[in-house]
Design an enzyme around this catalytic site. Structure first.
Site, PDB file in Angstrom:
ATOM      1  N   ASP A 301       0.679  -1.221   0.317  1.00 29.23           N
ATOM      2  CA  ASP A 301       0.203   0.168  -0.549  1.00 29.23           C
ATOM      3  C   ASP A 301       0.788   1.328   0.089  1.00 29.23           C
ATOM      4  OD1 ASP A 301      -2.443   1.938  -0.184  1.00 29.23           O
ATOM      5  OD2 ASP A 301      -2.765   1.066   2.083  1.00 29.23           O
TER       6      ASP A 301
HETATM    7  C1  BGC Z   1      -4.995   3.183  -0.374  1.00 29.52           C
HETATM    8  C2  BGC Z   1      -5.760   1.574  -0.534  1.00 29.52           C
HETATM    9  C3  BGC Z   1      -5.195   2.919  -2.318  1.00 29.52           C
HETATM   10  C4  BGC Z   1      -4.367   3.264  -2.145  1.00 29.52           C
HETATM   11  C5  BGC Z   1      -4.020   3.406  -3.495  1.00 29.52           C
HETATM   12  C6  BGC Z   1      -3.931   3.805   0.308  1.00 29.52           C
HETATM   13  O1  BGC Z   1      -3.848   5.310   0.772  1.00 29.52           O
HETATM   14  O2  BGC Z   1      -4.810   2.265   1.847  1.00 29.52           O
HETATM   15  O3  BGC Z   1      -6.653   1.430   0.175  1.00 29.52           O
HETATM   16  O4  BGC Z   1      -5.291   1.717  -2.593  1.00 29.52           O
HETATM   17  O5  BGC Z   1      -4.304   4.247  -1.756  1.00 29.52           O
HETATM   18  O6  BGC Z   1      -4.702   4.738  -3.755  1.00 29.52           O
END
Ligand code: BGC
Length: 754
Positions: A301
């Protein structure tokens, strides 16, 4: 010479679409340099995203921001260069087909012309990019208990994504939500492991199809694991939890997603019992690959590998964090160029074996081949809007919204009869705002958004709707406007207050709900309670409509208002769907996928709690939730009768058919969501007081009775014994069927397992 090279390239095995994927992967891998391999494992934000943030965000902000980024020391054009050098395998946060095609053209100039895979958070439709269909968010969808709808929406989303050259959605979020303070409840399917599992599985299947056509996209089950039960309700906080609960509650939706064929998985921000999920070999390797046989790739993530160093502090620097993460099983890094050089170095130093890198690259390339990206790297900019926002998709969004809105309370006020109330006050922060789209949505064109006020005006053209605007911002409401609404209420025949939370991403810092927007309270923010009370004090019938992504403890309203509608984040057609329910054109059918507590003190007020949880009830306030899991009213009443078992006694590998009759005692066509729960009366380890084991949406005409059948066998009765082995234990099980998890609404009988 030139034509010889062209010929040689065009005859390379990996470029032959007729060749088997495995052979293409091996051929390509054999031609790649170490830098190119590690490049495939790396993701970056798009050039336009970079450009729009480099002036506004500071380097300091990057440490905590999880939605916006730029790369200090680089300029956007550097990303194009890195792409041409084959050092970026994936981009995220690219919002237009033009930019996606442009980046892909750069990738096609690289030595081996390996296409980019574009990832985006298409959580409820590809809503994060403008001009796409915006469906209800996952929490509302879950309240419809409509798994076919989940599949259909995922399928349509995949088509809209491919129409703008997006190949990979960071959804489904299959976390089991267990803390209403957490701002991300709205992007989950709620608190029940079975419901989350079924919804997640259908979305995986819907997005991916067979992963072999231009209408398929890669699904990503996320976040593995435990982000939905953060220690203090805040996103990314520690997850401290027994292995038993992890295996019984949090793992099943992920395992089912893997079994359904999901070929990507995202790890969670948080630590799991002291180990950051991003460096946990137990999660990423032992369980995911060893126990479950996962064949896809794991993506980190947002900056979470870096946070192993700067936040969790179990790595002394980023390079060490990359090392730990890759060795634990990470395949792709979200995001930024630093990863590539560091990992290449780690391989050169002999710390990471190149064979470990090859494993990851194979997993990523397989998906790129399967999606046909080598053959079709671009989307057609001229026809992109033929698919996006087409009528078929808008209609699905409307149907989904109608089925996702929960009627929490109705003392006979609803449905409204047209013409009965001539002057209607409409007020509240969400009465006429695009916020109805919910989290994970960009701003959409005004004409594509139906607000509650739009919906009401269209639903009853004969009424006069007096709108008192409270602005969009719950934190900065104007008391003068509240006074104005109170005065208007006195002059109206009926009042509609549309309250809730604020979720729009483009005003990140002003939100009250959504990603990284957690609260220490679950009451309404700002002057909203005052507004409701002042309006209701007029003595005019007052309806409360809620637009929000997390459960709200609206206890006063529940006790004092005649009707409450929980609309969640119903998407672009939400206002119309709400109005149709208010006027009875649609008979509400949705049921809560998550418990609504009374207050923040009831944080773990889940329906499937352990027997001792309320052994000593709290004093002063009730120990019951405001509205329980599975609750939801209709304009009909449904009668349950005749609960019976085909076999009252079965062996440990046997099964029985549970039947229950459901009769529509109302005057309208309707859909009832019939729920089946079980309770294991005595077991080696403590068992929840109830567990949902099946459910069915049943359409019933007035007066009609239907018999609903469920099978109960080993899959429903099994649990983990003291040594964590799955067993079906002899003994009695209470079998319960009914309209909600509320105990006195359920019919009960006993099944004996011998
Ligand atoms: C979130 C994810 C997301 C990613 C890309 C992160 O901050 O936790 O769920 O897919 O950002 O946007």
């Amino acid at each position: 010479m030139l034509s010889f090279i062209t010929l040689a390239i065009s005859t390379m095995l990996y470029q032959n679409p007729q060749a088997p994927v495995e052979e293409r992967v091996e051929d390509l891998l054999g031609r790649m340099t170490l830098e190119e391999k590690v490049g495939q494992m790396n993701q970056c934000v798009g050039v336009e995203h970079f450009r729009s943030n480099m002036g506004t965000l500071t380097e300091e902000d990057l440490l905590t921001n999880t939605a916006q980024a730029f790369y200090p020391g680089l300029v956007p054009e550097d990303l194009l260069k890195l792409t041409r050098e084959g050092k970026i395998g994936s981009f995220l946060h690219v919002l237009t087909v033009e930019e996606a095609n442009q980046l892909q053209r750069e990738a096609m100039k690289s030595r081996l012309a390996i296409p980019i895979i574009f990832g985006i958070d298409a959580i409820h439709g590809n809503a994060n990019a403008p001009d796409n269909t915006v469906y209800p968010t996952n929490i509302g969808l879950a309240c419809s208990f409509d798994t076919d709808m989940a599949h259909k929406i995922a399928r349509q989303t995949a088509r809209e994504m491919r129409a703008m050259n997006m190949h990979w959605t960071f959804n489904p979020n299959v976390e089991v939500a267990r803390d209403p303070r957490w701002g991300r409840c709205g992007e989950t399917f709620g608190e029940d492991p079975l419901l989350v599992t079924r919804m997640g599985v259908e979305q995986v299947k819907g997005y991916q199809g067979n992963l072999d056509s231009e209408n398929d996209v890669l699904a990503c089950v996320k976040h593995f694991v435990g982000g939905s039960q953060p220690e203090n309700g805040t996103n990314g906080a520690p997850f401290d939890c027994s292995e038993r609960t992890i295996r019984e509650v949090f793992f099943p939706p992920f395992k089912a997603g893997v079994d359904a064929g999901a070929l990507s998985l995202m790890t969670s921000h948080n630590e799991v019992n002291g180990v950051p999920a991003h460096t946990d070999p137990w999660l990423m390797t032992d369980v995911l690959r060893g126990e479950w046989g996962f064949k896809g790739f794991v993506v980190s993530d947002w900056y979470d590998i870096e946070h192993v160093h700067d936040l969790h502090r179990t790595a002394e620097n980023n390079k060490e964090a990359f090392y730990q993460s890759v060795m634990a099983g990470m395949d792709m890094h979200m995001h930024g160029p630093e990863f590539t050089d560091a990992v290449v170095e780690l391989v050169r130093e002999g710390r990471i074996p190149e064979s470990r890198i090859d494993e990851s690259v194979r997993r990523i390339l397989r998906v790129k081949f399967a999606l046909g990206l080598f053959e079709n790297p671009y989307a057609d900019e001229k026809t992109t809007m033929d698919v996006r926002l087409c009528d078929e998709h808008r209609n699905t969004a409307l149907e989904a919204a109608r089925n996702s809105i929960v009627l929490l309370k109705n003392d006979g006020l609803l449905p409204l009869k047209r013409g009965r109330y001539k002057k209607i006050l409409v007020t509240g922060i969400n009465a006429d705002d695009e916020n109805i789209l919910g989290d994970w949505s960009a701003q959409q064109k005004r004409e594509n958004v139906s607000t509650v006020l739009d919906g009401l005006r269209a639903a009853d053209p004969s009424a006069e709707f007096v709108f008192v605007d409270q602005g969009w911002d719950p934190r900065n409401m104007d008391r003068a406007k509240v006074n104005e609404a109170a005065r208007a209420a006195a002059d109206a025949d009926l009042c509609v207050v549309v309250a809730g939370e604020y979720m729009m991403r483009y005003r990140w810092a002003d939100r009250t709900c959504g990603e990284d927007t957690d609260r220490s309270d679950i009451d309404l923010v700002g002057l909203q309670n005052e507004l409701i009370r002042r309006v209701a004090a007029s003595g005019k019938p007052t309806l409360l409509v809620l637009i929000n992504g997390r459960p709200l403890g609206v206890e006063w309203a529940a006790e004092n208002l005649p009707a409450i509608i929980e609309a969640w984040e119903p998407g672009m057609t939400g206002g119309r769907a709400i109005a149709e329910i208010i006027y009875g054109d649609v008979n509400p059918s949705a049921k809560l996928a998550i418990t609504i507590p009374r207050s923040v003190g009831q944080t773990r007020m889940i329906y499937n709690h352990k027997p001792s949880m309320y052994f000593h009830p709290v004093v002063v306030t009730p120990s019951t939730p405001l509205y329980p899991f599975g609750h939801g009213l209709s304009y009909n009443t449904y009668e349950y009768s005749n609960l019976r078992l085909s076999e009252k006694t079965i062996g440990t590998d046997g099964s029985t058919v549970v039947s229950v009759d459901v009769t529509n005692r109302g005057k309208r066509d309707g859909v009832e969501i019939v729920q089946l729960y079980i309770h294991d009366c005595y077991a080696q380890t403590t068992r929840p007081v109830k567990e949902l084991k099946d459910f069915r949406r049943v359409a019933l005409a007035p007066g009609e009775t239907r018999t609903v059948e469920f099978t109960v066998g080993p899959d429903q009765l099994r649990y983990l014994d003291r040594k964590m082995n799955p067993i079906v234990e002899p003994g009695d099980f209470t079998i319960m069927a009914g309209p909600s998890s509320e105990d006195d609404k359920l019919l009960k009988t006993t099944l004996t397992v011998e």
